[in-house]
Design a protein around this motif. Sequence first.
Motif, short mmCIF file in Angstrom:
data_model
loop_
_atom_site.label_atom_id
_atom_site.label_comp_id
_atom_site.label_asym_id
_atom_site.label_seq_id
_atom_site.Cartn_x
_atom_site.Cartn_y
_atom_site.Cartn_z
N SER A 1 29.19 -17.14 -51.14
CA SER A 1 27.86 -17.18 -51.77
C SER A 1 27.11 -15.90 -51.39
O SER A 1 27.59 -15.11 -50.58
N ALA A 2 25.89 -15.77 -51.90
CA ALA A 2 25.01 -14.70 -51.44
C ALA A 2 24.42 -15.11 -50.09
O ALA A 2 24.36 -16.30 -49.79
N CYS A 3 23.97 -14.12 -49.29
CA CYS A 3 23.45 -14.44 -47.95
C CYS A 3 22.31 -15.46 -48.07
O CYS A 3 21.37 -15.29 -48.85
N GLY A 4 22.42 -16.50 -47.28
CA GLY A 4 21.39 -17.54 -47.28
C GLY A 4 20.37 -17.32 -46.17
O GLY A 4 20.22 -16.19 -45.67
N ARG A 5 19.72 -18.39 -45.76
CA ARG A 5 18.67 -18.29 -44.74
C ARG A 5 19.28 -18.07 -43.35
O ARG A 5 20.23 -18.74 -42.98
N ARG A 6 18.66 -17.15 -42.57
CA ARG A 6 19.10 -16.95 -41.17
C ARG A 6 18.34 -17.89 -40.25
O ARG A 6 18.78 -18.25 -39.19
N TYR A 7 17.13 -18.23 -40.63
CA TYR A 7 16.31 -19.17 -39.87
C TYR A 7 15.46 -19.92 -40.89
O TYR A 7 15.44 -19.55 -42.08
N LYS A 8 14.81 -20.99 -40.42
CA LYS A 8 14.15 -21.93 -41.33
C LYS A 8 13.20 -21.30 -42.36
O LYS A 8 13.22 -21.63 -43.54
#
Length: 460
Positions: free
Chosen positions: A37-44
Amino acid sequence: MIKVAKFGGSSVADAEHFKKIRSIIEADPSRRFVVVSACGRRYKSDAKVTDLLYLVAAHVRYHVSCDDLLTDIGQRYFDIADELGLTYPIREEFATFAEKAKAGDLTTEELVSRGEYFTARLMAEYLGLPFLDAADVVAFHHDGTLSMTRTQALIQERGIPGGFVMPGFYGATREGRIMLLDRGGGDISGSILAKCLDAALYENWTDVSGFLSADPGVVPHPQPISRITYSEMRELSYMGASVLHEEAVFPVMEAGIPIAVKNTNRPLDPGTIISDREDYVADEPIITGVTGKRNFVAVHILKDHMSNEVGIVRRVLSIFERYRVSIEHIPSGIDSFAVVVQGEDVKDSLWSIVADIKTEVQPDGIKVVDDLALISTVGRNMSGRPGISGSLFAALGQEGISIRMIAQGSDEINIIVGVRDVDFERAIRAIYSAFSDGDHLLELKDLKRAEAASHPASVR
Ligand code: ASP
């Protein structure tokens, strides 16, 4: 043996996660076909690259500057490449992309698809596998639907037998126009690839260790599901549990390929296996999971001697059809029946529908219940076993929760109850605890024991 491993947004969020993926791939030589996938969330509070790219597209459309947004997106890829010492010319490639995006030279689909494209480029180099562009193998018709036949042929022709990294979420038409799948559609790309390669397993790597038997926000510490059938998983996802894209099941299901849902951050956790195995295993839970959805509306139609009148249900349903409302359930009695629909689907049309029913069907009464929540208790092991629904209803009764509707699918793998919205969470907890001993879900062997003790109506 071939395993297709698909890594979701949170699994490719940063360089640390890229490292975890490399260990996962290196741990098993049959994992050579990778979808990202494309880069998602690193933190909330972080943003997903796909969401940011949609924002870029909107800025471009309304001629608002998006330089800062593009800088932020680019930086995420530069950080990964720098930290892992990659040589792919990401700065040059991204700059060319950003220029084209700002000039309005890209379609929204093309623009948004670059999220997965750049992730896959970097991942391919990092894993030492070739890059295969989804635009060259995942084939779309012009109406935006997938062409499985052409995709199959293209993967056979262009797929690299030794393995590759392919971006998920997009493909292209015969003329090369980029098309997107649904949001979360990387799961579907992985499933298609697994089917086309006739893989032994489709691994879907995410940030949870598989499916849980209930929402942890409602039931404290719900038990993880170790094994589930495709149809149970469809029921659970439709009613609210979201781990895998609903549509991702079909390609592998048709090919009989199991799906393993695994956690990139805890690769040794067993995760959930989704397959069509339905055999009896004594130490498996009686229920697989309990989930639910709020905001349903039930339109009750009452008419004396309705059961003798032909065509009334059809006439009512055709009114809903006219307003393009999809129907969830039709519980019925002798002189009444109800049509249950999602509240969202009738938010603008409910009262016009009611008015049309009054004129066209002339019922003795119509009642609208608009605070309905549906709870689905799912389990292949429930089917054909007496006492299960008894325990479920008794549990709700003991909690003082009134049941407004009951439905059961014909294959008996789920029991659906409708309750008032205010009772939603309490009802889920009551049902879950009716089938659990406090720590674990009760197992089939516990049911046998209860039967032997001649308490067939109770599993407790
Ligand atoms: N990146 C896409 C999305 O956020 C697809 C995916 O992650 O599966 O919806």
